[in-house]
Design an enzyme around this catalytic site. Structure first.
Site, PDB file in Angstrom:
ATOM      1  N   HIS A  61       3.863  -2.163   2.934  1.00 47.74           N
ATOM      2  CA  HIS A  61       3.894  -0.816   2.339  1.00 47.74           C
ATOM      3  C   HIS A  61       5.210  -0.664   1.577  1.00 47.74           C
ATOM      4  O   HIS A  61       6.279  -0.936   2.157  1.00 47.74           O
ATOM      5  CB  HIS A  61       3.797   0.255   3.428  1.00 47.74           C
ATOM      6  CG  HIS A  61       2.509   0.190   4.195  1.00 47.74           C
ATOM      7  ND1 HIS A  61       2.304  -0.704   5.211  1.00 47.74           N
ATOM      8  CD2 HIS A  61       1.349   0.884   4.050  1.00 47.74           C
ATOM      9  CE1 HIS A  61       1.077  -0.556   5.676  1.00 47.74           C
ATOM     10  NE2 HIS A  61       0.468   0.397   4.996  1.00 47.74           N
TER      11      HIS A  61
ATOM     12  N   ASP B 265       0.818  -1.213   0.000  1.00 45.80           N
ATOM     13  CA  ASP B 265       0.000   0.000   0.000  1.00 45.80           C
ATOM     14  C   ASP B 265       0.854   1.267   0.000  1.00 45.80           C
ATOM     15  O   ASP B 265       2.027   1.244   0.361  1.00 45.80           O
ATOM     16  CB  ASP B 265      -0.871   0.046   1.272  1.00 45.80           C
ATOM     17  CG  ASP B 265      -2.027  -0.936   1.220  1.00 45.80           C
ATOM     18  OD1 ASP B 265      -2.056  -1.783   0.309  1.00 45.80           O
ATOM     19  OD2 ASP B 265      -2.899  -0.848   2.104  1.00 45.80           O
ATOM     20  N   ASP B 266       0.203   2.347  -0.378  1.00 48.79           N
ATOM     21  CA  ASP B 266       0.692   3.734  -0.220  1.00 48.79           C
ATOM     22  C   ASP B 266       1.710   4.198  -1.269  1.00 48.79           C
ATOM     23  O   ASP B 266       2.157   5.335  -1.207  1.00 48.79           O
ATOM     24  CB  ASP B 266       1.279   4.000   1.178  1.00 48.79           C
ATOM     25  CG  ASP B 266       0.244   3.858   2.282  1.00 48.79           C
ATOM     26  OD1 ASP B 266      -0.922   3.522   1.976  1.00 48.79           O
ATOM     27  OD2 ASP B 266       0.599   4.057   3.458  1.00 48.79           O
TER      28      ASP B 266
ATOM     29  N   HIS C 254      -6.271   3.119  -3.792  1.00 48.24           N
ATOM     30  CA  HIS C 254      -6.096   3.303  -2.343  1.00 48.24           C
ATOM     31  C   HIS C 254      -6.335   4.775  -1.989  1.00 48.24           C
ATOM     32  O   HIS C 254      -5.556   5.366  -1.251  1.00 48.24           O
ATOM     33  CB  HIS C 254      -4.684   2.833  -1.956  1.00 48.24           C
ATOM     34  CG  HIS C 254      -4.455   2.695  -0.474  1.00 48.24           C
ATOM     35  ND1 HIS C 254      -5.340   2.080   0.372  1.00 48.24           N
ATOM     36  CD2 HIS C 254      -3.418   3.098   0.322  1.00 48.24           C
ATOM     37  CE1 HIS C 254      -4.856   2.110   1.616  1.00 48.24           C
ATOM     38  NE2 HIS C 254      -3.700   2.729   1.599  1.00 48.24           N
TER      39      HIS C 254
ATOM     40  N   HIS D 106      -5.293   9.844   0.613  1.00 44.38           N
ATOM     41  CA  HIS D 106      -4.962   9.063   1.812  1.00 44.38           C
ATOM     42  C   HIS D 106      -5.013   9.973   3.039  1.00 44.38           C
ATOM     43  O   HIS D 106      -4.184   9.869   3.953  1.00 44.38           O
ATOM     44  CB  HIS D 106      -3.581   8.416   1.677  1.00 44.38           C
ATOM     45  CG  HIS D 106      -3.411   7.175   2.507  1.00 44.38           C
ATOM     46  ND1 HIS D 106      -3.003   7.200   3.819  1.00 44.38           N
ATOM     47  CD2 HIS D 106      -3.595   5.872   2.225  1.00 44.38           C
ATOM     48  CE1 HIS D 106      -2.935   5.975   4.292  1.00 44.38           C
ATOM     49  NE2 HIS D 106      -3.299   5.140   3.340  1.00 44.38           N
TER      50      HIS D 106
HETATM   51 ZN    ZN Z   1      -2.558   3.199   3.267  1.00 44.90          ZN
END
Ligand code: ZN
Length: 258
Positions: A221, A75-76, A126, A130
């Protein structure tokens, strides 16, 4: 099953019982506060614990899979420094993964997005920003974020993302409404590495491997050097355990894009 709908129903019935009881026997106010406390605690827990499927169903694993497969998810990103290092390791071990990208990080990194896809991995949505307060956004704002990210991806690839990973794992009725309106599937996880916390490499590796079994979805991540170190050791362990990492859409047998 404990869901927002079922506890709302329970709360209403309990409230009616209390009001009737109060009318007949004069029940102390204390009992109302207990009831409200239970309702709020369960709602907060359910909104943060994606495995509860409290507001809507997320795919957190595939317990019925036959093949020795798991899914690594990152993620991210994309991150200009760490995503290429993740890709290099995945290639070295012939593993596939899923990258749940933040829209604003995709901007200016179309080459990296294309590379992720060319090397056989999958990309999911995502959010765009964020934002730390994403859980407080109204449905209109959530939809705008998800559409913006899908728009950036579509401009690069011509495809519409179908999978959404909730930011911070937070779910609520507005996110439920938004992913339903956009036809997105929510993807959770069964193992959270906590690789963005101060935990040591050894602890993260232990967390992610001691109960690891086929069908699991692992959350990482692609944003720090620590993840790169852990990932290399993890890929070696996967090899020893004869577990193949595949994209999450393959693990779940669902469509990644429209
Ligand atoms: Zn995230």
């Amino acid at each position: 099953m404990l869901t927002f709908v079922s506890i709302k129903r329970f709360f209403l019935i309990a409230l009616i019982v209390l009001l009737v009881g109060d009318w007949m026997y004069n029940i102390p106010t204390f009992y109302y506060w207990i009831l409200i406390g239970i309702f709020l605690t369960l709602t907060v827990l359910g909104s943060f614990l994606i495995q509860w499927n409290f507001h809507f169903k997320s795919h957190n694993s595939n317990p019925s899979i036959v093949e020795n497969q798991i899914a690594l998810t990152f993620d991210d990103g994309p991150h200009p420094e760490y995503t290429p290092q993740v890709l290099q390791l995945l290639k070295q071990f012939n593993a596939k993964a899923t990258f749940f990208c933040i829209g604003k990080h995709m901007e200016g990194h179309s080459g990296l997005i294309k590379r992720i896809l060319t090397e056989g991995h999958t990309i999911g949505n995502h959010t765009y920003s964020h934002s730390r307060v994403f859980g407080f956004f109204g449905a209109k704002k959530v939809i705008a974020e998800l559409q913006k990210t899908n728009g950036i991806f579509a401009k690069i690839t011509g495809k519409q993302i179908q999978m959404y990973r909730p930011a911070f794992g937070v779910t609520n009725p507005n996110i439920k409404k938004s992913i339903k309106a956009m036809g997105l599937q929510s993807i959770g996880w069964s193992i959270r590495s906590l690789d963005t916390t101060p935990l040591s490499d050894d602890t993260i590796l232990h967390r992610t491997t001691h109960k690891l079994a086929k069908g699991d979805i692992l959350l990482f991540h692609d944003t720090s050097p620590k993840t790169i170190i852990v990932l290399e050791r993890l890929l070696l362990i996967l090899q020893e355990k004869n577990l193949q990492s595949v994209t999450v859409d393959q693990l779940l047998n669902i469509k990644a894009y429209a």
